[in-house]
Every structure is written in C-alpha cells, then in structure tokens.
Write an enzyme that holds these catalytic residues in place. Structure first.
Site, short mmCIF file in Angstrom:
data_model
loop_
_atom_site.label_atom_id
_atom_site.label_comp_id
_atom_site.label_asym_id
_atom_site.label_seq_id
_atom_site.Cartn_x
_atom_site.Cartn_y
_atom_site.Cartn_z
N ARG A 1 22.01 -51.61 79.80
CA ARG A 1 21.97 -52.07 78.41
C ARG A 1 22.08 -50.88 77.46
O ARG A 1 22.73 -50.97 76.42
CB ARG A 1 20.67 -52.86 78.16
N ARG B 1 23.65 -33.93 56.85
CA ARG B 1 23.71 -35.35 56.51
C ARG B 1 25.00 -35.72 55.79
O ARG B 1 25.31 -35.20 54.73
CB ARG B 1 22.51 -35.74 55.64
N TYR C 1 18.26 -47.34 71.85
CA TYR C 1 17.04 -47.06 72.60
C TYR C 1 16.77 -48.11 73.66
O TYR C 1 17.42 -49.16 73.70
CB TYR C 1 15.84 -46.95 71.65
N LYS D 1 20.79 -52.68 71.05
CA LYS D 1 19.41 -52.22 70.88
C LYS D 1 19.43 -50.95 70.03
O LYS D 1 19.34 -49.83 70.53
CB LYS D 1 18.73 -52.01 72.23
N LEU E 1 18.98 -60.01 71.15
CA LEU E 1 19.00 -58.96 72.16
C LEU E 1 18.82 -59.65 73.51
O LEU E 1 17.92 -60.48 73.67
CB LEU E 1 17.85 -57.98 71.94
N HIS F 1 27.55 -39.54 55.74
CA HIS F 1 27.80 -40.83 56.38
C HIS F 1 28.87 -40.70 57.46
O HIS F 1 28.80 -41.33 58.50
CB HIS F 1 28.21 -41.89 55.36
N GLU G 1 15.52 -65.51 67.78
CA GLU G 1 14.56 -64.74 68.58
C GLU G 1 13.47 -64.21 67.67
O GLU G 1 13.49 -64.46 66.46
CB GLU G 1 15.27 -63.58 69.30
N1 PDD Z 1 11.73 -54.91 71.95
N2 PDD Z 1 14.48 -59.10 71.13
C1 PDD Z 1 14.23 -58.03 70.34
C2 PDD Z 1 14.75 -58.05 68.94
C3 PDD Z 1 13.50 -56.94 70.84
O1 PDD Z 1 13.26 -55.87 70.07
C4 PDD Z 1 13.00 -56.99 72.19
C5 PDD Z 1 12.22 -55.88 72.79
C6 PDD Z 1 13.30 -58.12 72.97
C7 PDD Z 1 12.86 -58.24 74.41
O2 PDD Z 1 13.59 -57.36 75.21
P1 PDD Z 1 13.05 -56.86 76.62
O3 PDD Z 1 12.66 -58.07 77.39
O4 PDD Z 1 14.22 -56.16 77.24
O5 PDD Z 1 11.90 -55.95 76.34
C8 PDD Z 1 14.05 -59.15 72.40
C9 PDD Z 1 11.15 -53.69 72.45
C10 PDD Z 1 10.24 -53.79 73.58
C11 PDD Z 1 10.76 -52.77 71.32
O6 PDD Z 1 11.53 -52.72 70.38
O7 PDD Z 1 9.73 -52.10 71.39
#
Ligand code: PDD
Length: 279
Positions: free
Chosen positions: A51, A99, A32, A146, A203, A101, A179
């Site tokens: 990304r 469903r 996503y 992501k 991320l 795996h 993070e």
């Molecule tokens: N999350 N690290 C993680 C684990 C994240 O889930 C996010 C963003 C970021 C920051 O990424 P960006 O600057 O590209 O938004 C860093 C989003 C916004 C979410 O899951 O809703």
C-alpha cells in the site's frame, strides 16, 4: 527502547530531526503507513508495504528503496528497539528543498520509521462500544492514498471529540457513508455485513481486508457495496476497523442508539477471528 530510523540514522525519537525544508513539514507532501507488531512479529508487513508503494506511485514519489530494503529497515528498527508489542510508523516525504509548490528540484525522499510501545486499549472499548458522529464528506477525491496531508481528518476528529465521540463518519451528498476519519466502517443489515467498496472514496484498510477474509471463512453473508446513512441508523450492528484498535463496536451514532446500545455478536466473532490470525 522507542526508536527512530531516519535516512540511515538510528536513535531516540527526541533526537530525530528533519529539515524545516522537508516537504512533508511544509506541504504535507508524503505518504505513510501505521503497522502493529504482536509479540515481536509485524502483522501484514507485505500488505502495508504494497500500500505504501501504491500511495507513493499515486502521488508521484519514486521510492529509491526496493520492497526488500524497506522490509529490512522496518524489521531491523523493530528488533533493535526490543519492543514486542509495537506501533510502527513509516513515513516517506518527497524530500528536502527550499519551499516551492513546484517540486522540480533534485531531491531524494526522506524515510522515517518509528517504533513505539503500543498504548494499551481499555477493554471497555470492546465490551461497551463507542459513540460516533456523522458529517459531510469534505476530504479530497483520492482517499485511497494514505497521504500525510490529514488536515480534514484532524478537523473531523476535533468535531468528534467535542461531541464526546470516538469517530466521525463521512457522508456523501447522496447519503452514502464512506468511512471514518481514521477507520473503515462496517454495518450489519438484515444479517448481511456491508462495507463500502475499496475505491477512491476510502482507504483500503488492512484490517478491513482481514475482517472480510474472516467473514468469508465464517460463511457470513457479505456485500461490499455503498450503504446510506438511513441504513447506518437502522443497522443491527456497526463497527469500525483499523490497525491500532482492530475491531471496535459502535453503539451510538449522532446520539441515536444502535443495535440496542450493546456491541453486536457478529462484531465480537469477527474480532475473535481476527485475533486468531496473529496469535
Ligand atoms: N489510519 N481509513 C482511514 C481514513 C484511515 O486513516 C485508516 C487508518 C483506516 C484503516 O486502515 P488500516 O486498517 O490499514 O489501519 C481507514 C491509521 C491507523 C492512522 O492514520 O493512524
């Protein structure tokens, strides 16, 4: 009006439905992006779509859409919504199949794009800063993807919520802070801006990228390298970055006051610098 695009269908969020056999629903098998539009213009759409492509490639989902098609679908959904200050969500799941795996069955990825009104962020978030907690890193080894499999992040946020904190920072066994559950973290140590390298531990945030660019243009000393929890606790400034709230000062970690308990000056400068990129 808030809108959903789902595999070519367009309508209200309430009316958009996927099958109970969607692999995103059953396995969290998908990727996503979260984007923002400022005054009707999507910020860093290309970076987000790149990304998305690399996340999809990393989880072996072959995207049937060219980047230009994804761009058109996203921009078209935004423009039909008529929303100017928008929160945009793009989700691709592996597809729909009974469903199992194993994902050998023939299936086409499901594409969802939603456009909503951005929820106004209270100005006190920036003027007062937020609290955070730390906790052992318990996510997987591919945090650069992501992925919609966000169970660990949800549990971390629940722990933060219970502690009255806005974010949970993950700490590796050697003390390295990676993070936040949904944000990247920066600290200022001896006047130098530090943030974890964009490897498999984090991320690679779009906001992180632009904040680093702003720091460079302001000739701030930057070191993109891992730092420890001891550095975090002694930092002059701490802030987090993410698409929704942009740059947010952190003034308390695990109940200990950071930087005198006030948002730091560099945090404010970098946020201002970021704001000027989309004004
Ligand atoms: N999350 N690290 C993680 C684990 C994240 O889930 C996010 C963003 C970021 C920051 O990424 P960006 O600057 O590209 O938004 C860093 C989003 C916004 C979410 O899951 O809703």
């Amino acid at each position: 009006m808030e809108l959903a695009y789902l595999n070519g269908w367009l309508g209200s969020l309430e009316e958009a439905h996927v099958s109970v056999n969607d692999r995103g629903y059953n396995f969290g098998d998908g990727v996503y992006e979260v984007l923002r539009a400022y005054d009707g213009v999507i910020f860093a759409l290309e970076e987000h779509l790149k990304r998305l492509e690399s996340s999809a490639a990393a989880v072996e989902i072959e995207l049937p859409w060219k980047p230009a098609q994804l761009k058109n679908i996203t921009e078209d959904t935004l423009s039909k919504s008529g929303i100017k200050e928008a929160l945009i969500y793009i989700q691709v799941t592996r597809g729909t199949a009974p469903r199992s795996h194993s994902s050998e069955a023939d299936m086409l990825p499901n594409l969802l794009v939603t456009v909503r009104n951005i929820i106004e962020i209270p100005p006190s978030l920036y003027s007062e800063g937020v609290k955070a907690i730390t906790m052992p890193e318990f996510r997987w080894q591919m945090c650069n993807i992501k992925s919609i499999s966000l169970q660990a992040s949800v549990l971390a946020k629940r722990r933060a919520d219970r502690a009255g904190a806005a974010e949970a920072f993950f700490v590796l066994p050697d003390g390295t802070v990676t993070e936040g559950a949904s944000s990247n973290i920066f600290i200022v140590k001896d006047g130098v801006l530090l943030t974890h390298p964009a490897d498999n531990r984090i991320l690679s945030g779009v906001l992180r990228h632009f904040v680093l660019k702003v720091a460079e243009s302001l000739e701030v000393k930057v070191r993109v390298e891992p730092f420890k929890i001891s550095d975090l606790m002694k930092a002059e400034e701490v802030f987090i970055t993410g698409t929704v709230a942009e740059v947010v000062p952190v003034v308390n970690v695990d109940g200990k006051i950071i930087g005198g308990g006030q948002p730091g000056p560099l945090t404010g400068l970098l946020h201002q610098g970021f704001t000027s990129l989309h004004e």
